[in-house]
Scaffold this active site. Sequence first.
Site, PDB file in Angstrom:
ATOM      1  N   ASP A 184      -2.980  -1.427   2.820  1.00  0.00           N
ATOM      2  CA  ASP A 184      -3.783  -0.373   2.189  1.00  0.00           C
ATOM      3  C   ASP A 184      -4.175  -0.804   0.780  1.00  0.00           C
ATOM      4  O   ASP A 184      -3.498  -1.642   0.164  1.00  0.00           O
ATOM      5  CB  ASP A 184      -2.966   0.916   2.039  1.00  0.00           C
ATOM      6  CG  ASP A 184      -2.484   1.463   3.363  1.00  0.00           C
ATOM      7  OD1 ASP A 184      -3.106   1.144   4.384  1.00  0.00           O
ATOM      8  OD2 ASP A 184      -1.482   2.201   3.348  1.00  0.00           O
TER       9      ASP A 184
HETATM   10  N1  URA Z   1       2.196   0.808   6.049  1.00  0.00           N
HETATM   11  C1  URA Z   1       1.449   1.521   5.197  1.00  0.00           C
HETATM   12  O1  URA Z   1       1.562   2.736   5.115  1.00  0.00           O
HETATM   13  N2  URA Z   1       0.563   0.880   4.434  1.00  0.00           N
HETATM   14  C2  URA Z   1       0.404  -0.475   4.451  1.00  0.00           C
HETATM   15  O2  URA Z   1      -0.419  -1.020   3.707  1.00  0.00           O
HETATM   16  C3  URA Z   1       1.203  -1.207   5.346  1.00  0.00           C
HETATM   17  C4  URA Z   1       2.096  -0.543   6.143  1.00  0.00           C
END
Ligand code: URA
Length: 236
Positions: free
Chosen positions: A102
């Site tokens: 993310d």
């Molecule tokens: N889980 C999440 O919530 N975000 C990420 O970037 C990776 C795994």
Amino acid sequence: MKLVKLLANLGYGSRKEVQRLIRSGAVTDDEGNVLGENEVPAHECIFFRGEELDPPSPLVIMLNKPDGYTCSSEDPGSTIYDLLPPRFAHRNPGLNPIGRLDKDTTGLLLMTDDGKLLHKIIHPKSECHKVYQARLDRPLEGHEGELFASGTLILNSETRPLLPARLEVLGEKEARVTLHEGRYHQVRRMFAAAGNHVLDLRRISIGGLAMPENLEEGDWRILDAGEVAAIFGSKD
Ligand code: URA
């Protein structure tokens, strides 16, 4: 491969631009002799404006992703490609993230232009588990480990339960989570399902490859064959 195609595939320019660059004498061998379009020495003996050529495909890199960068090449804001040499965004085959993070997740991001390797790493059969460290808004209540390990937890708007995941408690509001799959916002949604909220999330390893301590945030480096093998080296 012809010199024009080789350089164009490495992102040095369009075929026309590269042709012009070769004709202007920008491409030499390791002894400084100007190369013509039909001369293609070994990759390591080709120099562009006096600098070694970028590495050929297959290329695998690790990036210590900072907060605020998206893993897409399309985003109008800051993207992980802004952290790499500009040519890397124009390579063919393209350099893609192996499992996205993310925008506000930090840590270990692998990228490759080798599609087969990419699929091998993300395929659950390879058991390249991903380990995340999360800082939470509220204290852990004690039931989260069992919930995550149950294999029955179904996230909001999904129908298929999550594979069992491991939780290690690191502090009152800090935990390490090991995943064997990669669903959208998975760690954040798992803690939301447990009534908590993730404040910070960082990926610290993929398979047997951990983020090295000496790779600063925003920095990247090329993996050697041993490090690529290490990704598959540790099964949970
Ligand atoms: N889980 C999440 O919530 N975000 C990420 O970037 C990776 C795994």
